[in-house]
Design a protein around this motif. Structure first.
Motif, mmCIF file in Angstrom:
data_model
loop_
_atom_site.group_PDB
_atom_site.id
_atom_site.type_symbol
_atom_site.label_atom_id
_atom_site.label_comp_id
_atom_site.label_asym_id
_atom_site.label_seq_id
_atom_site.Cartn_x
_atom_site.Cartn_y
_atom_site.Cartn_z
ATOM 1 N N PHE A 183 0.832 -1.207 0.000
ATOM 2 C CA PHE A 183 0.000 0.000 0.000
ATOM 3 C C PHE A 183 0.869 1.261 0.000
ATOM 4 C CE2 PHE A 183 -3.973 -2.104 1.994
ATOM 5 C CZ PHE A 183 -4.464 -2.366 0.724
ATOM 6 N N VAL A 184 1.960 1.224 0.775
ATOM 7 C CA VAL A 184 2.865 2.373 0.824
ATOM 8 C C VAL A 184 3.503 2.612 -0.541
ATOM 9 C CG1 VAL A 184 5.030 3.236 1.786
ATOM 10 C CG2 VAL A 184 3.345 2.166 3.290
ATOM 11 N N SER A 185 4.003 1.527 -1.156
ATOM 12 C CA SER A 185 4.707 1.672 -2.441
ATOM 13 C C SER A 185 3.772 2.099 -3.566
ATOM 14 C CB SER A 185 5.391 0.345 -2.813
ATOM 15 O OG SER A 185 4.435 -0.661 -3.073
ATOM 16 N N ARG A 186 2.463 1.860 -3.406
ATOM 17 C CA ARG A 186 1.495 2.245 -4.435
ATOM 18 C C ARG A 186 0.788 3.563 -4.108
ATOM 19 N NH1 ARG A 186 -2.196 -2.902 -5.293
ATOM 20 N NH2 ARG A 186 -2.866 -1.783 -7.158
ATOM 21 N N GLY A 187 1.224 4.222 -3.031
ATOM 22 C CA GLY A 187 0.629 5.504 -2.675
ATOM 23 C C GLY A 187 -0.744 5.403 -2.053
ATOM 24 N N ARG A 188 -1.041 4.263 -1.478
ATOM 25 C CA ARG A 188 -2.338 4.069 -0.827
ATOM 26 C C ARG A 188 -2.273 4.400 0.669
ATOM 27 N NH1 ARG A 188 -5.243 -0.054 -3.376
ATOM 28 N NH2 ARG A 188 -6.724 0.077 -1.632
ATOM 29 N N ILE A 189 -1.081 4.420 1.215
ATOM 30 C CA ILE A 189 -0.861 4.807 2.609
ATOM 31 C C ILE A 189 0.299 5.789 2.642
ATOM 32 C CG2 ILE A 189 -0.001 4.013 4.857
ATOM 33 C CD1 ILE A 189 -1.571 1.473 4.532
ATOM 34 N N PHE A 190 0.150 6.831 3.440
ATOM 35 C CA PHE A 190 1.208 7.837 3.592
ATOM 36 C C PHE A 190 1.446 8.067 5.077
ATOM 37 C CE2 PHE A 190 2.307 12.576 3.401
ATOM 38 C CZ PHE A 190 3.658 12.315 3.190
ATOM 39 N N CYS A 191 2.689 7.893 5.484
ATOM 40 C CA CYS A 191 3.057 8.088 6.889
ATOM 41 C C CYS A 191 4.045 9.253 6.958
ATOM 42 C CB CYS A 191 3.673 6.822 7.464
ATOM 43 S SG CYS A 191 4.110 6.964 9.212
ATOM 44 N N PHE A 192 3.741 10.223 7.818
ATOM 45 C CA PHE A 192 4.624 11.386 7.916
ATOM 46 C C PHE A 192 4.626 11.947 9.332
ATOM 47 C CE2 PHE A 192 0.420 12.899 6.834
ATOM 48 C CZ PHE A 192 0.257 14.073 7.560
ATOM 49 N N ILE A 200 -1.071 12.361 -2.279
ATOM 50 C CA ILE A 200 0.008 12.584 -1.306
ATOM 51 C C ILE A 200 0.683 13.926 -1.558
ATOM 52 C CG2 ILE A 200 2.305 11.794 -0.585
ATOM 53 C CD1 ILE A 200 1.306 8.918 -0.976
ATOM 54 N N GLN A 201 0.891 14.260 -2.815
ATOM 55 C CA GLN A 201 1.523 15.540 -3.151
ATOM 56 C C GLN A 201 0.652 16.710 -2.707
ATOM 57 O OE1 GLN A 201 4.588 15.955 -4.164
ATOM 58 N NE2 GLN A 201 4.350 18.193 -4.166
ATOM 59 N N ARG A 202 -0.678 16.588 -2.870
ATOM 60 C CA ARG A 202 -1.591 17.658 -2.434
ATOM 61 C C ARG A 202 -1.522 17.840 -0.922
ATOM 62 N NH1 ARG A 202 -5.166 15.170 -6.063
ATOM 63 N NH2 ARG A 202 -6.483 14.357 -4.365
ATOM 64 N N ILE A 203 -1.395 16.714 -0.195
ATOM 65 C CA ILE A 203 -1.277 16.788 1.269
ATOM 66 C C ILE A 203 -0.006 17.544 1.659
ATOM 67 C CG2 ILE A 203 -0.916 15.407 3.374
ATOM 68 C CD1 ILE A 203 -2.685 13.231 2.065
ATOM 69 N N LYS A 204 1.100 17.187 1.025
ATOM 70 C CA LYS A 204 2.369 17.860 1.319
ATOM 71 C C LYS A 204 2.268 19.370 1.062
ATOM 72 C CE LYS A 204 5.441 13.962 0.200
ATOM 73 N NZ LYS A 204 6.480 13.472 -0.743
ATOM 74 N N GLU A 205 1.701 19.721 -0.083
ATOM 75 C CA GLU A 205 1.602 21.133 -0.447
ATOM 76 C C GLU A 205 0.686 21.896 0.499
ATOM 77 O OE1 GLU A 205 0.287 20.888 -4.463
ATOM 78 O OE2 GLU A 205 2.268 20.362 -5.272
ATOM 79 N N ALA A 206 -0.432 21.270 0.883
ATOM 80 C CA ALA A 206 -1.387 21.930 1.782
ATOM 81 C C ALA A 206 -0.771 22.174 3.153
ATOM 82 C CB ALA A 206 -2.656 21.089 1.901
ATOM 83 N N PHE A 207 -0.018 21.215 3.651
ATOM 84 C CA PHE A 207 0.629 21.377 4.957
ATOM 85 C C PHE A 207 1.691 22.474 4.898
ATOM 86 C CE2 PHE A 207 -1.617 17.792 6.459
ATOM 87 C CZ PHE A 207 -1.466 17.739 7.845
ATOM 88 N N GLU A 208 2.437 22.521 3.798
ATOM 89 C CA GLU A 208 3.455 23.563 3.662
ATOM 90 C C GLU A 208 2.815 24.951 3.602
ATOM 91 O OE1 GLU A 208 5.764 22.557 0.262
ATOM 92 O OE2 GLU A 208 6.676 20.781 1.198
ATOM 93 N N GLU A 209 1.687 25.051 2.874
ATOM 94 C CA GLU A 209 0.980 26.333 2.783
ATOM 95 C C GLU A 209 0.452 26.759 4.151
ATOM 96 O OE1 GLU A 209 -2.046 25.750 -0.119
ATOM 97 O OE2 GLU A 209 -0.624 25.600 -1.810
ATOM 98 N N ALA A 210 0.115 25.779 4.990
ATOM 99 C CA ALA A 210 -0.398 26.078 6.332
ATOM 100 C C ALA A 210 0.725 26.323 7.337
ATOM 101 C CB ALA A 210 -1.279 24.932 6.815
#
Length: 402
Positions: A319-328, A384-394
């Motif tokens: 799931f991680v390798s296919r972008g179905r789970i993201f841990c950060f 996942i990329q949208r999550i990263k960008e949204a957190f950076e904007e916040a």
């Protein structure tokens, strides 16, 4: 070994072994592309969960009465052990199975459930093999080799007999290789029936002794092996099997562990079939077979004996390798309301939280901040990329964990 031996083996074992199904796979056909049609030969549905029962039963049933009286002994990391134990119990003879101490509990327990006496010895198959040979000499028991034996190979070759009975016009058969017993039997039978059938062998990059031997036209043993596909992790190929493979196999392919995991996940999700890592090596090889177009390809799913805890870990990894789970991780000020802010942001992004953990010890400023470790379900790498960008904007800095 010849086709007559394989036909005789089938008559010897057909009252016990399951004639496992061949299933057409629209999913893997599409993945393979070029107009190819992919079929699955499901030996994971065999009585003992793997094809190994075929060779073990053929060998044991052909022992003399005197040999049966002295019992049998074998070394195995799992599937051969279960096949020998089941066959020996069926024939009412004693079986001692030497397994590495690192063998998954599921396979040890299954071997005992089938009636085998299990001895755990050494860290690797080679250690167990030496111990089994010693016991064979000491006790006079017949040693049942996992692959380098003509009657074992003939028994495994009955898989090929079934494939050509079920899909007579198949063009290519793809087979996982450990010691080489399975592909030896299949290739001898298939080539005798149709010399134009292409036989492709598959090994993991971290355990590719037979591939190297095939390429260099001489037996090569490895100093070490490292792969998640433990069922095909063999340091030293068989002499008999190498000779057969050299004469009958057309192509060899090596596959990476991460591709094996991905195909395991696809098989589970799309076909609802459980397989072990070595069992899906044939599927992992589809993209690497040379010059195939508009062919009927049979991929052998060689076994399904996988420990459930291991399966769970592999599914998570897939799931991680296919972008179905993201841990950060994200560092927050240790004040009220921060967790709510993060939760609200993730809700707006449509990311479902499946694990959340505060870890003040990991924060750069341990007295004022806290490290929040978050695992979310996602819809792919774009999400996942949208999550990263949204957190950076916040104003948050994201630290991906894996």
């Amino acid at each position: 070994m010849n086709i007559e031996q394989i036909q005789d083996a089938y008559e010897t074992i057909k009252d016990v072994v399951v004639k496992t199904p061949i299933l057409y796979s629209p999913v893997f056909s599409e993945m393979c592309g070029n107009g190819n049609k992919v079929y699955l030969k499901c030996e994971n549905l065999q009585t003992t969960g793997a094809y190994k029962l075929r060779g073990a039963l053929n060998k044991i049933r052909k022992l003399t009465a005197e040999q049966k009286g002295r019992g049998v002994v074998c070394a195995s990391a799992g599937n051969h052990a279960q096949g020998v134990a089941y066959a020996a119990t069926l024939e009412k003879i004693n079986a001692t199975i030497v397994m590495p101490e690192t063998t998954p509990y599921l396979k040890v327990q299954a071997t005992m459930d089938f009636g085998g006496k299990v001895i755990l010895h050494g860290k690797f198959f080679d250690d167990a093999y030496k111990k089994a040979c010693e016991l064979s000499q000491q006790e006079g028991a017949t040693f049942i080799h996992p692959f380098d034996d003509e009657e074992i190979m003939a028994g495994q070759g009955t898989v090929g007999l079934e494939i050509l009975d079920q899909l007579p016009d198949c063009d290519i058969i793809v087979v996982p290789i450990g010691g080489g017993g399975l592909i030896s039997g299949i290739s001898v039978y298939a080539k005798a029936i149709n010399p134009n059938i292409k036989i492709v062998g598959v090994q993991a990059y971290g355990a590719s002794a037979m591939v190297k031997s095939f390429q260099e036209h001489r037996l090569i043993a490895l100093d070490s092996i490292a792969t998640i596909a433990e069922g095909i992790a063999v340091k030293s190929p068989g002499k008999l099997t190498f000779e057969v493979i050299s004469n009958y196999v057309d192509e060899m392919v090596r596959v990476k562990d991460n591709v094996i995991v991905d195909k395991l996940l696809v098989l589970l999700e799309k076909h609802k079939l459980v397989a072990e890592t070595s069992g899906v090596a044939s599927l992992a090889a589809l993209k690497d077979i040379k010059n195939i177009q508009d062919k009927k390809i049979v991929c052998l799913i060689s076994g399904g004996n996988i420990d459930m805890l291991n399966l769970s870990a592999l599914i998570n990894s897939g799931f991680v390798s296919r972008g179905r789970i993201f841990c950060f991780g994200v560092e927050l000020a240790n004040i009220p309301g921060q967790l709510l802010n993060v939760s609200t942001l993730l809700t707006k992004l449509g990311a479902n939280v499946i694990r959340l953990e505060h870890n003040q010890a990991k924060a750069r400023n341990k007295y004022q901040n806290v490290q929040l470790e978050i695992t979310v379900e996602t819809n792919g790498f774009a999400h996942i990329q949208r999550i990263k960008e949204a957190f950076e904007e916040a104003g948050y800095f994201i630290n991906p964990q894996y």
